[in-house]
Design an enzyme around this catalytic site. Sequence first.
Site, PDB file in Angstrom:
ATOM      1  N   ARG A   1      -1.748 -38.098  20.641  1.00  0.00           N
ATOM      2  CA  ARG A   1      -1.263 -39.425  21.037  1.00  0.00           C
ATOM      3  C   ARG A   1      -1.256 -39.506  22.555  1.00  0.00           C
ATOM      4  O   ARG A   1      -0.465 -38.823  23.210  1.00  0.00           O
ATOM      5  CB  ARG A   1       0.147 -39.637  20.477  1.00  0.00           C
ATOM      6  CG  ARG A   1       0.772 -40.990  20.783  1.00  0.00           C
ATOM      7  CD  ARG A   1       2.103 -41.102  20.041  1.00  0.00           C
ATOM      8  NE  ARG A   1       2.716 -42.405  20.200  1.00  0.00           N
ATOM      9  CZ  ARG A   1       3.580 -42.711  21.163  1.00  0.00           C
ATOM     10  NH1 ARG A   1       3.927 -41.807  22.049  1.00  0.00           N
ATOM     11  NH2 ARG A   1       4.091 -43.923  21.219  1.00  0.00           N
TER      12      ARG A   1
ATOM     13  N   SER B   1       1.873 -46.113  10.134  1.00  0.00           N
ATOM     14  CA  SER B   1       3.306 -46.285  10.406  1.00  0.00           C
ATOM     15  C   SER B   1       3.789 -47.562   9.740  1.00  0.00           C
ATOM     16  O   SER B   1       3.202 -48.629   9.942  1.00  0.00           O
ATOM     17  CB  SER B   1       3.562 -46.409  11.916  1.00  0.00           C
ATOM     18  OG  SER B   1       3.234 -45.210  12.551  1.00  0.00           O
TER      19      SER B   1
ATOM     20  N   LYS C   1       9.858 -43.631  22.470  1.00  0.00           N
ATOM     21  CA  LYS C   1       8.978 -44.782  22.247  1.00  0.00           C
ATOM     22  C   LYS C   1       9.783 -46.055  22.466  1.00  0.00           C
ATOM     23  O   LYS C   1      10.829 -46.241  21.856  1.00  0.00           O
ATOM     24  CB  LYS C   1       8.412 -44.718  20.822  1.00  0.00           C
ATOM     25  CG  LYS C   1       7.415 -45.815  20.479  1.00  0.00           C
ATOM     26  CD  LYS C   1       6.793 -45.525  19.097  1.00  0.00           C
ATOM     27  CE  LYS C   1       6.273 -46.727  18.386  1.00  0.00           C
ATOM     28  NZ  LYS C   1       4.975 -47.193  18.852  1.00  0.00           N
TER      29      LYS C   1
HETATM   30  N1  TZP Z   1       6.653 -43.347  16.653  1.00  0.00           N
HETATM   31  C1  TZP Z   1       7.839 -43.723  16.174  1.00  0.00           C
HETATM   32  S1  TZP Z   1       9.107 -43.006  17.012  1.00  0.00           S
HETATM   33  C2  TZP Z   1       8.053 -42.167  18.017  1.00  0.00           C
HETATM   34  C3  TZP Z   1       6.744 -42.477  17.674  1.00  0.00           C
HETATM   35  C4  TZP Z   1       5.544 -41.957  18.319  1.00  0.00           C
HETATM   36  C5  TZP Z   1       8.511 -41.257  19.102  1.00  0.00           C
HETATM   37  C6  TZP Z   1       9.155 -40.021  18.583  1.00  0.00           C
HETATM   38  O1  TZP Z   1       9.554 -39.210  19.647  1.00  0.00           O
HETATM   39  P1  TZP Z   1      10.788 -38.209  19.544  1.00  0.00           P
HETATM   40  O2  TZP Z   1      10.883 -37.658  20.950  1.00  0.00           O
HETATM   41  O3  TZP Z   1      10.412 -37.148  18.563  1.00  0.00           O
HETATM   42  O4  TZP Z   1      11.976 -39.009  19.164  1.00  0.00           O
END
Ligand code: TZP
Length: 217
Positions: A43, A114, A142
């Site tokens: 990503r 998702s 995010k």
């Molecule tokens: N998609 C939904 S939440 C997220 C993504 C890419 C981020 C998750 O990051 P973390 O640091 O594991 O909470």
Amino acid sequence: MYKSINAAMSLCLVTDAGFRPADEFLSTVETALKNGATMVQYREKSGRYCDKEIYDRGIELVTLCHRFGVPLVVDDRLDIAMAIGADGLHIGQNDLPLPVAKQIWPEGGIFGVSVADLREMRLAQEQGADYLGVGAFPTTTKKDYSNVEAKLLSSMVKESSLPMMAIGGIQAENASIPIGWGCVGVAVISAIWKAPDPAVATRHILETVRKAKGDRV
Ligand code: TZP
Ligand code: MG
């Protein structure tokens, strides 16, 4: 290459170029793989890299993952996923539609989507997703994100015929909760990238997930 999608989904490391110096990117992924990460999602959202760099790094990443027999999926970028010979693609609701991506993809491929509610879940299922990602807990990693409320998430897992991976705010301390709701695994960014010791963090999360899954692989 991998035993089953359910087993491969136990612990997905999602890459993030923002947490560690650039020269630690591949070595951090390698550390996670050595310590049992079962899947990697490439990503790239930092905006720091041109496509040539994203491609070059992707080639190194796919080579590394395959050395460990671990599938690599690419977030959003169908072109990069195909160009580097990744195992699949992960898309969200604002990305290329799944049927379009599947039509372009040569054959096979792991497609993750998702989803945040029952309608999105049913549509992804109908359109042939292989697994679903669902937001479990609040996170600051995010920005345009809100987690799915626990009750809804449990009912989505119950109704879904597809394996679900929980993402968002997952640490070793809470990783067993979404598994209890019926998710087959977790995906993490900061719990590994921000950890003082990514090896220890990976082992700790994986152990928690495996214990919670029991023989559900
Ligand atoms: N998609 C939904 S939440 C997220 C993504 C890419 C981020 C998750 O990051 P973390 O640091 O594991 O909470
Ligand atoms: Mg996306």
